[in-house]
Design a protein around this motif. Sequence first.
Motif, short mmCIF file in Angstrom:
data_model
loop_
_atom_site.label_atom_id
_atom_site.label_comp_id
_atom_site.label_asym_id
_atom_site.label_seq_id
_atom_site.Cartn_x
_atom_site.Cartn_y
_atom_site.Cartn_z
N THR A 80 16.56 0.41 6.29
CA THR A 80 16.26 1.78 6.69
C THR A 80 17.03 2.25 7.92
O THR A 80 16.90 3.39 8.33
N ALA A 81 17.85 1.38 8.50
CA ALA A 81 18.62 1.79 9.67
C ALA A 81 19.55 2.95 9.34
O ALA A 81 20.08 3.04 8.23
N GLU A 82 19.76 3.83 10.31
CA GLU A 82 20.56 5.03 10.07
C GLU A 82 22.00 4.71 9.68
O GLU A 82 22.63 5.46 8.93
N ASP A 83 22.53 3.60 10.21
CA ASP A 83 23.94 3.30 9.93
C ASP A 83 24.15 2.44 8.68
O ASP A 83 25.27 2.02 8.40
N THR A 84 23.09 2.19 7.92
CA THR A 84 23.24 1.36 6.71
C THR A 84 24.02 2.07 5.61
O THR A 84 24.99 1.52 5.08
N PRO A 85 23.67 3.31 5.23
CA PRO A 85 24.48 3.99 4.21
C PRO A 85 25.75 4.57 4.85
O PRO A 85 25.69 5.27 5.87
N HIS A 86 26.88 4.23 4.29
CA HIS A 86 28.16 4.74 4.78
C HIS A 86 28.88 5.36 3.59
O HIS A 86 28.84 4.83 2.48
N LEU B 53 11.17 5.55 3.11
CA LEU B 53 11.31 6.72 3.98
C LEU B 53 10.62 7.97 3.44
O LEU B 53 10.55 8.98 4.14
N GLY B 54 10.13 7.92 2.21
CA GLY B 54 9.41 9.06 1.66
C GLY B 54 10.28 10.26 1.37
O GLY B 54 9.81 11.40 1.44
N ARG B 55 11.53 10.03 0.99
CA ARG B 55 12.46 11.12 0.70
C ARG B 55 12.66 11.26 -0.81
O ARG B 55 12.55 10.29 -1.55
N GLU B 56 12.97 12.46 -1.23
CA GLU B 56 13.29 12.71 -2.64
C GLU B 56 14.79 12.54 -2.81
O GLU B 56 15.57 13.44 -2.48
N THR B 57 15.21 11.42 -3.31
CA THR B 57 16.63 11.11 -3.45
C THR B 57 16.93 10.68 -4.88
O THR B 57 16.21 9.86 -5.44
N ARG B 58 17.98 11.26 -5.43
CA ARG B 58 18.45 10.86 -6.76
C ARG B 58 19.85 10.27 -6.63
O ARG B 58 20.64 10.74 -5.81
N ASP C 156 0.83 -1.21 0.00
CA ASP C 156 0.00 0.00 0.00
C ASP C 156 0.86 1.26 0.00
O ASP C 156 0.60 2.21 -0.74
N LEU C 157 1.90 1.24 0.85
CA LEU C 157 2.79 2.39 0.95
C LEU C 157 3.55 2.61 -0.36
O LEU C 157 3.63 3.74 -0.88
N ALA C 158 4.09 1.53 -0.92
CA ALA C 158 4.88 1.64 -2.14
C ALA C 158 4.03 2.11 -3.30
O ALA C 158 4.49 2.92 -4.13
N ALA C 159 2.80 1.63 -3.39
CA ALA C 159 1.93 2.03 -4.50
C ALA C 159 1.70 3.53 -4.49
O ALA C 159 1.73 4.19 -5.55
N VAL C 160 1.49 4.10 -3.32
CA VAL C 160 1.25 5.54 -3.21
C VAL C 160 2.53 6.33 -3.52
O VAL C 160 2.51 7.28 -4.32
N ARG C 161 3.64 5.93 -2.92
CA ARG C 161 4.87 6.71 -3.09
C ARG C 161 5.43 6.59 -4.51
O ARG C 161 5.97 7.56 -5.05
#
Length: 202
Positions: free
Chosen positions: A141-147, A185-190, A8-13
């Motif tokens: 989605t954990a904060e420490d995942t992207p390094h 996370l609903g962020r605009e990321t490229r 449901d979340l993915a379909a909307v975003r």
Amino acid sequence: MSVRNFRDLAAVRLRDFSFRTVPETPGVRRATVVLCVLEHDGKPCVIVIKRAYRGRNAGQWAIPGGRVDGDETAVAAGLRELREEIGLTVSQDEVLGRLDDFPAASGFAITPIVVALDDPGMLTPNHEVHAVHYVALDRLTAEDTPHWVEGHDGTRLLQLRLGDAMTIHAPTGAILLQFRDVVLLGRETRVADLQQPDWTHR
């Protein structure tokens, strides 16, 4: 979050996401990967594979997928590759949407599409797949995942740290990062301009 909640979340975003495409130019080859979410050990997870230790991209982390053949659409190619590589059959009606094309240094424009399966059945990896891994969405989605590693030339190299001995770089890491940010996370990321390690340039 359950797989149904994710769907449901993915379909909307994804409906609200203005994805970018790589234009048709001489020399550009097309490929599609499928971000496939399903339940594993009671948690919603996305499938990541390790390529077989022979052939193209030997031993690399990847998302199920491959090249677009002939007059196939990107979606048709991705779903065909998903079935061939790990034995999951998905209809085009089940595709929730897509993310930005990623211009890989290898010359492929990679189109990521997103699906979610309630009852996928048994996975049957083929000879191109060394192992299938299930990455929990809460780990992604954990904060420490992207390094980020700073290069001597001022560039930043992404290391997506998903587990012990599971650090993933662009292009796969970039696609997973955009999936994480946009869908979860609903962020605009490229991510198209993220640096790719030298060993991915083939």
